[in-house]
Design a protein around this motif. Sequence first.
Motif, PDB file in Angstrom:
ATOM      1  N   SER A 122      20.952  46.393 -75.896  1.00 50.00           N
ATOM      2  CA  SER A 122      20.050  46.551 -77.036  1.00 50.00           C
ATOM      3  C   SER A 122      20.767  46.488 -78.381  1.00 50.00           C
ATOM      4  O   SER A 122      20.178  46.057 -79.386  1.00 50.00           O
ATOM      5  CB  SER A 122      19.285  47.883 -76.920  1.00 50.00           C
ATOM      6  N   VAL A 123      22.039  46.899 -78.425  1.00 48.50           N
ATOM      7  CA  VAL A 123      22.783  46.823 -79.685  1.00 48.50           C
ATOM      8  C   VAL A 123      23.080  45.370 -80.026  1.00 48.50           C
ATOM      9  O   VAL A 123      22.957  44.945 -81.180  1.00 48.50           O
ATOM     10  CB  VAL A 123      24.084  47.657 -79.606  1.00 48.50           C
ATOM     11  N   VAL A 124      23.457  44.588 -79.030  1.00 54.57           N
ATOM     12  CA  VAL A 124      23.678  43.156 -79.247  1.00 54.57           C
ATOM     13  C   VAL A 124      22.368  42.481 -79.630  1.00 54.57           C
ATOM     14  O   VAL A 124      22.314  41.663 -80.556  1.00 54.57           O
ATOM     15  CB  VAL A 124      24.277  42.501 -77.983  1.00 54.57           C
ATOM     16  N   ALA A 125      21.304  42.830 -78.935  1.00 51.36           N
ATOM     17  CA  ALA A 125      19.991  42.258 -79.256  1.00 51.36           C
ATOM     18  C   ALA A 125      19.576  42.595 -80.685  1.00 51.36           C
ATOM     19  O   ALA A 125      18.956  41.774 -81.376  1.00 51.36           O
ATOM     20  CB  ALA A 125      18.944  42.758 -78.265  1.00 51.36           C
ATOM     21  N   SER A 126      19.942  43.780 -81.158  1.00 48.32           N
ATOM     22  CA  SER A 126      19.589  44.153 -82.529  1.00 48.32           C
ATOM     23  C   SER A 126      20.270  43.238 -83.536  1.00 48.32           C
ATOM     24  O   SER A 126      19.715  42.960 -84.606  1.00 48.32           O
ATOM     25  CB  SER A 126      19.953  45.620 -82.796  1.00 48.32           C
ATOM     26  N   PRO A 160      15.034  50.885 -77.985  1.00 43.45           N
ATOM     27  CA  PRO A 160      16.024  51.866 -78.463  1.00 43.45           C
ATOM     28  C   PRO A 160      16.148  51.797 -79.989  1.00 43.45           C
ATOM     29  O   PRO A 160      15.809  50.781 -80.603  1.00 43.45           O
ATOM     30  CB  PRO A 160      17.318  51.407 -77.776  1.00 43.45           C
ATOM     31  N   ASP A 161      16.668  52.872 -80.577  1.00 49.51           N
ATOM     32  CA  ASP A 161      16.635  53.020 -82.034  1.00 49.51           C
ATOM     33  C   ASP A 161      17.155  51.823 -82.817  1.00 49.51           C
ATOM     34  O   ASP A 161      16.486  51.325 -83.732  1.00 49.51           O
ATOM     35  CB  ASP A 161      17.425  54.268 -82.443  1.00 49.51           C
ATOM     36  N   ARG A 162      18.369  51.349 -82.506  1.00 51.25           N
ATOM     37  CA  ARG A 162      18.965  50.275 -83.304  1.00 51.25           C
ATOM     38  C   ARG A 162      18.151  48.993 -83.183  1.00 51.25           C
ATOM     39  O   ARG A 162      17.925  48.282 -84.168  1.00 51.25           O
ATOM     40  CB  ARG A 162      20.405  50.025 -82.839  1.00 51.25           C
ATOM     41  N   LEU A 163      17.697  48.703 -81.960  1.00 45.28           N
ATOM     42  CA  LEU A 163      16.888  47.512 -81.744  1.00 45.28           C
ATOM     43  C   LEU A 163      15.523  47.672 -82.414  1.00 45.28           C
ATOM     44  O   LEU A 163      15.009  46.736 -83.037  1.00 45.28           O
ATOM     45  CB  LEU A 163      16.726  47.257 -80.246  1.00 45.28           C
ATOM     46  N   GLN A 164      14.963  48.843 -82.305  1.00 50.35           N
ATOM     47  CA  GLN A 164      13.671  49.096 -82.925  1.00 50.35           C
ATOM     48  C   GLN A 164      13.744  48.895 -84.434  1.00 50.35           C
ATOM     49  O   GLN A 164      12.849  48.292 -85.048  1.00 50.35           O
ATOM     50  CB  GLN A 164      13.214  50.521 -82.604  1.00 50.35           C
ATOM     51  N   TRP A 165      14.806  49.380 -85.042  1.00 49.39           N
ATOM     52  CA  TRP A 165      14.973  49.246 -86.487  1.00 49.39           C
ATOM     53  C   TRP A 165      15.029  47.771 -86.893  1.00 49.39           C
ATOM     54  O   TRP A 165      14.405  47.351 -87.874  1.00 49.39           O
ATOM     55  CB  TRP A 165      16.240  49.974 -86.925  1.00 49.39           C
TER      56      TRP A 165
END
Length: 222
Positions: A122-126, A160-165
């Motif tokens: 999810s961090v990479v996706a963000s 998840p938070d980072r992706l959501q943002w």
Amino acid sequence: MAETTVAEVMAELAELDDPKTREVNSRHGDDHGVNLTRLRAVAKRLRTQQQLAVELWETGDSAARLLALLICRPKDFDRDELDAMVRDARTPKVHDWLVNYVVKKNPHSEMLRVAWMADPDSVVASAGWALTADRVTKAPDVLDLPALLDVVDAEMRQAPDRLQWAMNACLAQIGIAHPVYRARAIEIGERLEVLKDYPTSPGCTSPFAPTWITAMVNRQGW
């Protein structure tokens, strides 16, 4: 003139480390104590030094990595190097600066954007979504905006938070920059209520997409 060494830079960063700054940063998930204004002053003095930037990044230290991102040459990184760097950048500020100061200026950015959007991390996706939000305003012809809105509608609330943002930022940029999709972007934001109650300082715009869209449209007179 002798070249600056990693050891010299790390010693200087250690002197700049401030416990109070570290405490404030830790609340946001960051793990360094160097004031960013002072860090930028160091970068201004060092100027562009790609090899030093690479060596500073390899230390794994967040302050050193932030400095590396300020003195590097973004176009000198190849695709695989940037992919590895994004996967290794786990603190918010390092991740944010890497995407905005380096990846966006690299010729492989579009290829990476597409690959990262579909990444299970999810961090990479963000990072992919952050690049997409930038494309929404600068190069929308490469995007399927209705399809992006479909994905945001289906996945943002549970992300998840980072992706959501990052997805929320993309939603807001679609609503701001593309009047034809503005009503749908606002409706999605209102229904999902993502970041609706996010604390916002006086004078700042809320990240809640409907509020963000409306404020920017009114400010720019669109």
